[in-house]
Design a protein around this motif. Structure first.
Motif, PDB file in Angstrom:
ATOM      1  N   LEU A  87       0.820  -1.202   0.000  1.00 14.56           N
ATOM      2  CA  LEU A  87       0.000   0.000   0.000  1.00 14.56           C
ATOM      3  C   LEU A  87       0.862   1.263   0.000  1.00 14.56           C
ATOM      4  CD1 LEU A  87      -2.965   0.935   0.282  1.00 14.56           C
ATOM      5  CD2 LEU A  87      -2.632   0.845   2.757  1.00 14.56           C
ATOM      6  N   THR A  88       0.559   2.193  -0.915  1.00 22.51           N
ATOM      7  CA  THR A  88       1.311   3.448  -0.995  1.00 22.51           C
ATOM      8  C   THR A  88       0.436   4.682  -0.813  1.00 22.51           C
ATOM      9  OG1 THR A  88       1.027   3.570  -3.404  1.00 22.51           O
ATOM     10  CG2 THR A  88       3.022   2.470  -2.574  1.00 22.51           C
ATOM     11  N   HIS A  89      -0.868   4.565  -1.072  1.00 19.87           N
ATOM     12  CA  HIS A  89      -1.749   5.734  -1.049  1.00 19.87           C
ATOM     13  C   HIS A  89      -3.141   5.319  -0.595  1.00 19.87           C
ATOM     14  CE1 HIS A  89      -3.563   9.323  -3.548  1.00 19.87           C
ATOM     15  NE2 HIS A  89      -3.968   9.311  -2.302  1.00 19.87           N
ATOM     16  N   LEU A  90      -3.654   6.011   0.402  1.00 17.32           N
ATOM     17  CA  LEU A  90      -5.032   5.840   0.860  1.00 17.32           C
ATOM     18  C   LEU A  90      -5.819   7.056   0.417  1.00 17.32           C
ATOM     19  CD1 LEU A  90      -4.274   4.533   4.424  1.00 17.32           C
ATOM     20  CD2 LEU A  90      -5.526   3.291   2.669  1.00 17.32           C
ATOM     21  N   ASP A  91      -6.918   6.827  -0.251  1.00 20.11           N
ATOM     22  CA  ASP A  91      -7.714   7.907  -0.827  1.00 20.11           C
ATOM     23  C   ASP A  91      -9.099   7.944  -0.202  1.00 20.11           C
ATOM     24  OD1 ASP A  91      -8.343   9.964  -2.806  1.00 20.11           O
ATOM     25  OD2 ASP A  91      -9.629   8.430  -3.693  1.00 20.11           O
ATOM     26  N   ALA A  92      -9.551   9.148   0.136  1.00 21.04           N
ATOM     27  CA  ALA A  92     -10.916   9.431   0.600  1.00 21.04           C
ATOM     28  C   ALA A  92     -11.208   8.916   2.001  1.00 21.04           C
ATOM     29  CB  ALA A  92     -11.949   8.914  -0.389  1.00 21.04           C
ATOM     30  N   LEU A  93     -10.210   8.945   2.890  1.00 24.78           N
ATOM     31  CA  LEU A  93     -10.482   8.601   4.284  1.00 24.78           C
ATOM     32  C   LEU A  93     -11.353   9.705   4.882  1.00 24.78           C
ATOM     33  CD1 LEU A  93      -7.033   7.302   5.564  1.00 24.78           C
ATOM     34  CD2 LEU A  93      -8.877   6.065   4.426  1.00 24.78           C
ATOM     35  N   THR A  94     -12.443   9.298   5.519  1.00 23.11           N
ATOM     36  CA  THR A  94     -13.443  10.258   5.994  1.00 23.11           C
ATOM     37  C   THR A  94     -13.226  10.596   7.460  1.00 23.11           C
ATOM     38  OG1 THR A  94     -15.022   9.338   4.429  1.00 23.11           O
ATOM     39  CG2 THR A  94     -15.916  10.719   6.170  1.00 23.11           C
ATOM     40  N   TYR A  95     -12.996  11.873   7.725  1.00 23.37           N
ATOM     41  CA  TYR A  95     -12.831  12.368   9.086  1.00 23.37           C
ATOM     42  C   TYR A  95     -14.155  12.947   9.575  1.00 23.37           C
ATOM     43  CZ  TYR A  95     -11.172  15.016  13.071  1.00 23.37           C
ATOM     44  OH  TYR A  95     -11.002  15.494  14.339  1.00 23.37           O
ATOM     45  N   PRO A  96     -14.579  12.662  10.794  1.00 28.62           N
ATOM     46  CA  PRO A  96     -13.920  11.964  11.885  1.00 28.62           C
ATOM     47  C   PRO A  96     -14.243  10.471  11.972  1.00 28.62           C
ATOM     48  CG  PRO A  96     -15.832  13.112  12.748  1.00 28.62           C
ATOM     49  CD  PRO A  96     -15.776  13.398  11.256  1.00 28.62           C
ATOM     50  N   MET A  97     -14.935   9.923  10.981  1.00 31.55           N
ATOM     51  CA  MET A  97     -15.271   8.496  11.011  1.00 31.55           C
ATOM     52  C   MET A  97     -14.011   7.639  11.151  1.00 31.55           C
ATOM     53  SD  MET A  97     -17.379   6.035   8.301  1.00 31.55           S
ATOM     54  CE  MET A  97     -17.300   7.263   7.072  1.00 31.55           C
ATOM     55  N   VAL A  98     -12.949   8.034  10.475  1.00 31.25           N
ATOM     56  CA  VAL A  98     -11.681   7.314  10.539  1.00 31.25           C
ATOM     57  C   VAL A  98     -10.691   8.161  11.340  1.00 31.25           C
ATOM     58  CG1 VAL A  98      -9.735   6.448   9.169  1.00 31.25           C
ATOM     59  CG2 VAL A  98     -12.078   6.158   8.336  1.00 31.25           C
ATOM     60  N   ASP A  99     -10.012   7.537  12.268  1.00 34.51           N
ATOM     61  CA  ASP A  99      -8.959   8.208  13.030  1.00 34.51           C
ATOM     62  C   ASP A  99      -7.724   8.270  12.134  1.00 34.51           C
ATOM     63  OD1 ASP A  99      -6.939   9.076  14.729  1.00 34.51           O
ATOM     64  OD2 ASP A  99      -7.534   7.744  16.380  1.00 34.51           O
ATOM     65  N   ILE A 100      -7.659   9.313  11.349  1.00 33.35           N
ATOM     66  CA  ILE A 100      -6.621   9.425  10.324  1.00 33.35           C
ATOM     67  C   ILE A 100      -5.243   9.587  10.953  1.00 33.35           C
ATOM     68  CG2 ILE A 100      -5.872  10.753   8.312  1.00 33.35           C
ATOM     69  CD1 ILE A 100      -8.898  11.333   7.831  1.00 33.35           C
ATOM     70  N   ALA A 101      -5.154  10.255  12.085  1.00 35.07           N
ATOM     71  CA  ALA A 101      -3.860  10.380  12.765  1.00 35.07           C
ATOM     72  C   ALA A 101      -3.347   9.002  13.198  1.00 35.07           C
ATOM     73  CB  ALA A 101      -3.975  11.318  13.957  1.00 35.07           C
ATOM     74  N   ARG A 102      -4.242   8.140  13.659  1.00 35.87           N
ATOM     75  CA  ARG A 102      -3.844   6.776  14.045  1.00 35.87           C
ATOM     76  C   ARG A 102      -3.373   5.995  12.824  1.00 35.87           C
ATOM     77  NH1 ARG A 102      -6.017   1.964  13.770  1.00 35.87           N
ATOM     78  NH2 ARG A 102      -8.082   2.723  13.262  1.00 35.87           N
ATOM     79  N   VAL A 103      -4.096   6.153  11.709  1.00 34.87           N
ATOM     80  CA  VAL A 103      -3.692   5.476  10.467  1.00 34.87           C
ATOM     81  C   VAL A 103      -2.280   5.919  10.092  1.00 34.87           C
ATOM     82  CG1 VAL A 103      -4.147   5.294   7.988  1.00 34.87           C
ATOM     83  CG2 VAL A 103      -6.041   5.117   9.620  1.00 34.87           C
TER      84      VAL A 103
END
Length: 153
Positions: free
Chosen positions: A64-80
């Motif tokens: 995996l090199t790129h994650l697209d369209a992660l939805t905040y705050p549903m996804v804890d993007i800082a944790r990812v």
């Protein structure tokens, strides 16, 4: 089966699987289908759902090199970001409901929280508009734009 078209088994609903089930049951299928097609699984993953617990497994098996369209705050993007590292390019969106419903201060607060949560780090990060719903008040669109300018950098 279509030749030359990479195959990835990661979409809405996949979040119901544990990482172990994904690895045991889906990884072999994804690898087999891509072998048959003469391709490799994509390293870019569009995922606007809740399956972030599977991202480390996807990275492990498919690079995996790129994650697209992660939805905040549903996804804890800082944790990812912390779990996957600085080498992952993350593209995020603020939940449509926040933009749709406002008020402007709530939109500003959501952008500020996201941008100050450590998502940027040293890795590539972009906050995009996503699907700007029809009927979103101009005031809300402007609040989003101004907040991204203020906290984005």
């Amino acid at each position: 089966m279509q030749q030359g078209m990479p195959f990835a088994a990661m979409d809405h609903g996949i979040d119901m699987l544990s990482a172990q089930m994904y690895e045991e049951f889906l990884v072999p299928v994804v690898k087999r289908i891509n072998r048959q097609r003469g391709t490799t699984a994509p390293t870019v993953l569009h995922h606007c759902g809740r399956g972030s617990h599977l991202f480390p497994m996807v990275k492990k098996h498919f690079g995996l090199t790129h994650l697209d369209a992660l939805t905040y705050p549903m996804v804890d993007i800082a944790r990812v970001r912390r779990e996957l590292g600085e080498d992952i390019w993350i593209t995020a969106i603020v939940d449509d409901g926040i933009i749709q419903n406002g008020p402007a201060e709530s939109i500003r607060q959501a952008v500020e929280e996201l941008m100050q949560s450590g998502v940027k780090g040293n890795g590539r990060f972009a906050l995009i508009v996503g699907d700007m719903l029809q009927g979103v008040p101009l005031e809300h669109r402007l609040a989003y734009y101004e907040a991204v300018k203020e906290f984005g950098g």
